[in-house]
Design a protein around this motif. Structure first.
Motif, PDB file in Angstrom:
ATOM      1  N   LEU A   1       0.824  -1.213   0.000  1.00  0.00           N
ATOM      2  CA  LEU A   1       0.000   0.000   0.000  1.00  0.00           C
ATOM      3  C   LEU A   1       0.856   1.261   0.000  1.00  0.00           C
ATOM      4  O   LEU A   1       0.477   2.266  -0.614  1.00  0.00           O
ATOM      5  N   SER A   2       2.003   1.225   0.682  1.00  0.00           N
ATOM      6  CA  SER A   2       2.873   2.409   0.680  1.00  0.00           C
ATOM      7  C   SER A   2       3.431   2.671  -0.717  1.00  0.00           C
ATOM      8  O   SER A   2       3.599   3.827  -1.122  1.00  0.00           O
ATOM      9  N   ILE A   3       3.711   1.603  -1.466  1.00  0.00           N
ATOM     10  CA  ILE A   3       4.151   1.778  -2.854  1.00  0.00           C
ATOM     11  C   ILE A   3       3.038   2.395  -3.681  1.00  0.00           C
ATOM     12  O   ILE A   3       3.271   3.288  -4.512  1.00  0.00           O
ATOM     13  N   VAL A   4       1.804   1.942  -3.438  1.00  0.00           N
ATOM     14  CA  VAL A   4       0.658   2.507  -4.162  1.00  0.00           C
ATOM     15  C   VAL A   4       0.500   3.991  -3.827  1.00  0.00           C
ATOM     16  O   VAL A   4       0.278   4.827  -4.713  1.00  0.00           O
ATOM     17  N   ILE A   5       0.633   4.351  -2.542  1.00  0.00           N
ATOM     18  CA  ILE A   5       0.520   5.756  -2.130  1.00  0.00           C
ATOM     19  C   ILE A   5       1.627   6.592  -2.760  1.00  0.00           C
ATOM     20  O   ILE A   5       1.391   7.693  -3.265  1.00  0.00           O
ATOM     21  N   ALA A   6       2.843   6.049  -2.739  1.00  0.00           N
ATOM     22  CA  ALA A   6       3.963   6.780  -3.335  1.00  0.00           C
ATOM     23  C   ALA A   6       3.741   6.995  -4.826  1.00  0.00           C
ATOM     24  O   ALA A   6       4.017   8.071  -5.369  1.00  0.00           O
ATOM     25  N   ARG A   7       3.204   5.963  -5.492  1.00  0.00           N
ATOM     26  CA  ARG A   7       2.914   6.088  -6.924  1.00  0.00           C
ATOM     27  C   ARG A   7       1.796   7.098  -7.155  1.00  0.00           C
ATOM     28  O   ARG A   7       1.839   7.887  -8.106  1.00  0.00           O
ATOM     29  N   PHE A   8       0.803   7.075  -6.262  1.00  0.00           N
ATOM     30  CA  PHE A   8      -0.328   8.003  -6.353  1.00  0.00           C
ATOM     31  C   PHE A   8       0.156   9.448  -6.209  1.00  0.00           C
ATOM     32  O   PHE A   8      -0.362  10.358  -6.869  1.00  0.00           O
ATOM     33  N   ASN A   9       1.166   9.660  -5.346  1.00  0.00           N
ATOM     34  CA  ASN A   9       1.718  11.003  -5.153  1.00  0.00           C
ATOM     35  C   ASN A   9       2.653  11.426  -6.276  1.00  0.00           C
ATOM     36  O   ASN A   9       3.105  12.573  -6.311  1.00  0.00           O
ATOM     37  N   GLY A  10       2.962  10.485  -7.154  1.00  0.00           N
ATOM     38  CA  GLY A  10       3.869  10.824  -8.256  1.00  0.00           C
ATOM     39  C   GLY A  10       5.320  10.866  -7.859  1.00  0.00           C
ATOM     40  O   GLY A  10       6.146  11.456  -8.560  1.00  0.00           O
ATOM     41  N   HIS A  11       5.671  10.231  -6.709  1.00  0.00           N
ATOM     42  CA  HIS A  11       7.050  10.249  -6.229  1.00  0.00           C
ATOM     43  C   HIS A  11       7.551   8.825  -6.030  1.00  0.00           C
ATOM     44  O   HIS A  11       7.995   8.440  -4.957  1.00  0.00           O
ATOM     45  N   PHE A  12       7.471   8.013  -7.078  1.00  0.00           N
ATOM     46  CA  PHE A  12       7.969   6.651  -6.966  1.00  0.00           C
ATOM     47  C   PHE A  12       8.507   6.204  -8.314  1.00  0.00           C
ATOM     48  O   PHE A  12       7.813   6.255  -9.329  1.00  0.00           O
ATOM     49  N   ASP A  13       9.769   5.788  -8.302  1.00  0.00           N
ATOM     50  CA  ASP A  13      10.393   5.279  -9.514  1.00  0.00           C
ATOM     51  C   ASP A  13      11.427   4.233  -9.117  1.00  0.00           C
ATOM     52  O   ASP A  13      11.518   3.827  -7.949  1.00  0.00           O
ATOM     53  N   ARG A  14      12.217   3.787 -10.078  1.00  0.00           N
ATOM     54  CA  ARG A  14      13.209   2.740  -9.824  1.00  0.00           C
ATOM     55  C   ARG A  14      14.231   3.172  -8.771  1.00  0.00           C
ATOM     56  O   ARG A  14      14.612   2.383  -7.890  1.00  0.00           O
ATOM     57  N   ASP A  15      14.690   4.426  -8.830  1.00  0.00           N
ATOM     58  CA  ASP A  15      15.701   4.890  -7.878  1.00  0.00           C
ATOM     59  C   ASP A  15      15.164   4.935  -6.446  1.00  0.00           C
ATOM     60  O   ASP A  15      15.858   4.561  -5.502  1.00  0.00           O
ATOM     61  N   ILE A  16      13.912   5.399  -6.285  1.00  0.00           N
ATOM     62  CA  ILE A  16      13.310   5.443  -4.949  1.00  0.00           C
ATOM     63  C   ILE A  16      13.110   4.024  -4.422  1.00  0.00           C
ATOM     64  O   ILE A  16      13.348   3.743  -3.238  1.00  0.00           O
ATOM     65  N   PHE A  17      12.697   3.113  -5.302  1.00  0.00           N
ATOM     66  CA  PHE A  17      12.527   1.724  -4.890  1.00  0.00           C
ATOM     67  C   PHE A  17      13.847   1.150  -4.376  1.00  0.00           C
ATOM     68  O   PHE A  17      13.908   0.536  -3.305  1.00  0.00           O
ATOM     69  N   LYS A  18      14.932   1.361  -5.125  1.00  0.00           N
ATOM     70  CA  LYS A  18      16.229   0.821  -4.733  1.00  0.00           C
ATOM     71  C   LYS A  18      16.749   1.471  -3.461  1.00  0.00           C
ATOM     72  O   LYS A  18      17.223   0.789  -2.542  1.00  0.00           O
ATOM     73  N   SER A  19      16.663   2.802  -3.380  1.00  0.00           N
ATOM     74  CA  SER A  19      17.215   3.487  -2.210  1.00  0.00           C
ATOM     75  C   SER A  19      16.439   3.134  -0.938  1.00  0.00           C
ATOM     76  O   SER A  19      17.041   2.937   0.128  1.00  0.00           O
ATOM     77  N   SER A  20      15.112   3.029  -1.048  1.00  0.00           N
ATOM     78  CA  SER A  20      14.315   2.663   0.126  1.00  0.00           C
ATOM     79  C   SER A  20      14.594   1.226   0.547  1.00  0.00           C
ATOM     80  O   SER A  20      14.682   0.923   1.748  1.00  0.00           O
ATOM     81  N   LEU A  21      14.749   0.327  -0.416  1.00  0.00           N
ATOM     82  CA  LEU A  21      15.029  -1.071  -0.103  1.00  0.00           C
ATOM     83  C   LEU A  21      16.389  -1.226   0.568  1.00  0.00           C
ATOM     84  O   LEU A  21      16.514  -1.909   1.599  1.00  0.00           O
ATOM     85  N   PHE A  22      17.418  -0.584   0.015  1.00  0.00           N
ATOM     86  CA  PHE A  22      18.760  -0.704   0.596  1.00  0.00           C
ATOM     87  C   PHE A  22      18.823  -0.070   1.984  1.00  0.00           C
ATOM     88  O   PHE A  22      19.476  -0.597   2.893  1.00  0.00           O
ATOM     89  N   ALA A  23      18.122   1.067   2.168  1.00  0.00           N
ATOM     90  CA  ALA A  23      18.095   1.698   3.488  1.00  0.00           C
ATOM     91  C   ALA A  23      17.418   0.796   4.512  1.00  0.00           C
ATOM     92  O   ALA A  23      17.864   0.680   5.662  1.00  0.00           O
ATOM     93  N   ALA A  24      16.326   0.139   4.095  1.00  0.00           N
ATOM     94  CA  ALA A  24      15.615  -0.775   4.994  1.00  0.00           C
ATOM     95  C   ALA A  24      16.482  -1.977   5.348  1.00  0.00           C
ATOM     96  O   ALA A  24      16.500  -2.425   6.500  1.00  0.00           O
ATOM     97  N   VAL A  25      17.210  -2.510   4.359  1.00  0.00           N
ATOM     98  CA  VAL A  25      18.086  -3.660   4.618  1.00  0.00           C
ATOM     99  C   VAL A  25      19.191  -3.288   5.604  1.00  0.00           C
ATOM    100  O   VAL A  25      19.489  -4.038   6.543  1.00  0.00           O
TER     101      VAL A  25
END
Length: 434
Positions: free
Chosen positions: A256-280
């Motif tokens: 759902l957070s990915i859906v919200i981020a996409r809905f806000n227009g602030h989600f792409d490949r770089d955000i996906f990678k940076s958020s994933l690596f930060a979480a790891v």
């Protein structure tokens, strides 16, 4: 036993003070205690504890909630939150200063990190409040204090850690955090209203009246809050209603957070990678600390330090109230030098036998412990939120600490109320079993 206690404390202080990773400090302290004060082999115990502490199913929720917070952190959530809340707070005494409290509470509910909440909401609100003529000290105090609720309002990373190491139900802990979290939010807002009525309005420290927005404009701005409210409500009610475990709710929260981020227009490949690596990175750090704390717990068990300590304090005949006061003072001192998760893990490794012997409900004690950890976030010299605020404003630590002092005292009052009325924390988790 006295020599062992002195060596253990001295070793831990030296390792932590030297800048060694917290996990290594815990492992080193446990290794020395076992090697020099017991007949057991440290190596085999270390291997067993590291394996046992690293594969629990409940621990799976930890990286998922962290990842959810990282995605929302990068999705423009703060801007939406401020834009949705501010039109409705203009007529309340204190006006837009309440955005720090309510906004921090809302963001804490989807983030679970005190420092991330403080940084995200602060970047948005502090410059805006200063531009509109609000008192800077009250803006700092409300932000630094309310953002600590990221540790208490579910989904809370700290509560997950506590539940894993004490083998308590994470669902029940999440439900137990709701009542005290809302109570502390209400106490903060009540103090702000009282300050505005007695001082702020009279001295012109609460900005200017900006009530010219039409009702239709207010509704349009409020619409930006709907996805966040649905996300928070969906996670909480799915757990409370028994529809999903915390781990399953965390996985749904990520989607759902990915859906919200996409809905806000602030989600792409770089955000996906940076958020994933930060979480790891964050999840691995916490898992390493949990493993180190598990080793220290075993070492303390083999050397019988907690048992002897519990026996000695039990022989003092302290009432539960006096014991709670002593523990609060001890934890506040320890919180000056350790971050929240490390403090939780260290405390559960040492004093849980004492707490169980005193008859405290472990769900209630977990919430109490998290509130004390929240207080340590705004206690110098290692109050993380103080450093975040200093980075945002450039003000000195003493000024920031003075601004947060009233809210620190309100948290002490909250602990007293929880002790007098334990149902504040226990009503919802007990209602789950009805």
């Amino acid at each position: 036993m006295l020599l062992l206690s002195i060596v253990t404390i001295f070793t831990l202080v030296i390792l932590l003070g030297s800048g060694v990773w917290i996990a290594f400090a815990l492992i080193g302290t446990a290794w020395i205690a076992l090697a020099f004060f017991s007949s057991f082999s440290p190596g085999s115990i270390l291997a067993s504890d590291f394996w046992g502490a690293s594969y629990g199913w409940d621990l799976t929720a930890l990286p998922m909630f962290i990842w959810m917070g990282e995605i929302l952190f990068r999705s423009g959530l703060a801007d939406n939150m401020f834009r949705g809340l501010s039109p409705w707070l203009n007529r309340l005494p204190g006006r837009l200063l309440h955005t720090n409290i309510i906004g921090s509470g809302m963001f804490a509910a989807v983030c679970g990190s005190s420092a991330a909440t403080c940084a995200t909401v602060g970047k948005m609100t502090l410059p805006e409040l200063e531009r509109r003529g609000y008192d800077s000290n009250m803006a700092i105090g409300t932000l630094a204090s309310a953002s600590t609720l990221g540790l208490l309002i579910p989904p809370s990373i700290v509560l997950i850690v506590y539940g894993v190491v004490t083998e308590q139900s994470i669902s029940r802990l999440f439900m137990a955090g709701i009542g005290p979290g809302l109570m502390i939010l209400a106490m903060f807002m009540s103090y702000l209203i009282l300050w505005a009525l007695l001082k702020g309005n009279r001295e012109g420290l609460t900005g200017r009246d900006e009530s010219g927005m039409s009702f239709a404009e207010k509704l349009r701005n409020t619409w930006s809050l709907v996805p966040i409210l649905l996300l928070i409500g969906g996670i909480i009610f799915s757990i409370y209603g028994g529809l999903a475990s915390p781990t399953e709710a965390a996985a749904v929260g990520v989607v759902l957070s990915i859906v919200i981020a996409r809905f806000n227009g602030h989600f792409d490949r770089d955000i996906f990678k940076s958020s994933l690596f930060a979480a790891v990175r964050t999840a691995c750090m916490i898992a390493f600390i949990i493993a180190g704390a598990s080793f220290l717990t075993s070492a303390m068990g083999f050397t019988q330090v907690p048992m002897k300590l519990a026996q000695a304090i039990g022989e003092m005949g302290l009432s539960p109230t006096m014991l709670l006061i002593a523990l609060t003072l001890l934890l506040l001192v320890m919180g000056c030098f350790l971050d929240g998760i490390s403090l939780i893990l260290l405390v559960t490794a040492i004093i849980m036998p004492l707490v169980s012997a005193a008859g405290f409900d472990l769900i209630w004690f977990g919430i109490y412990l998290v509130v004390v950890v929240e207080m340590s976030q705004i206690t110098p010299p290692v109050g993380f939120n103080l450093f975040v605020i200093q980075g945002l404003t450039g003000k000195d630590i003493l000024t920031i600490t003075k601004a947060t002092l009233p809210f620190f005292l309100l948290m002490l009052v909250a602990i007293a109320l929880m002790h007098i009325f334990p149902d504040i924390a226990l009503y919802l988790p007990e209602a789950m079993n009805r």
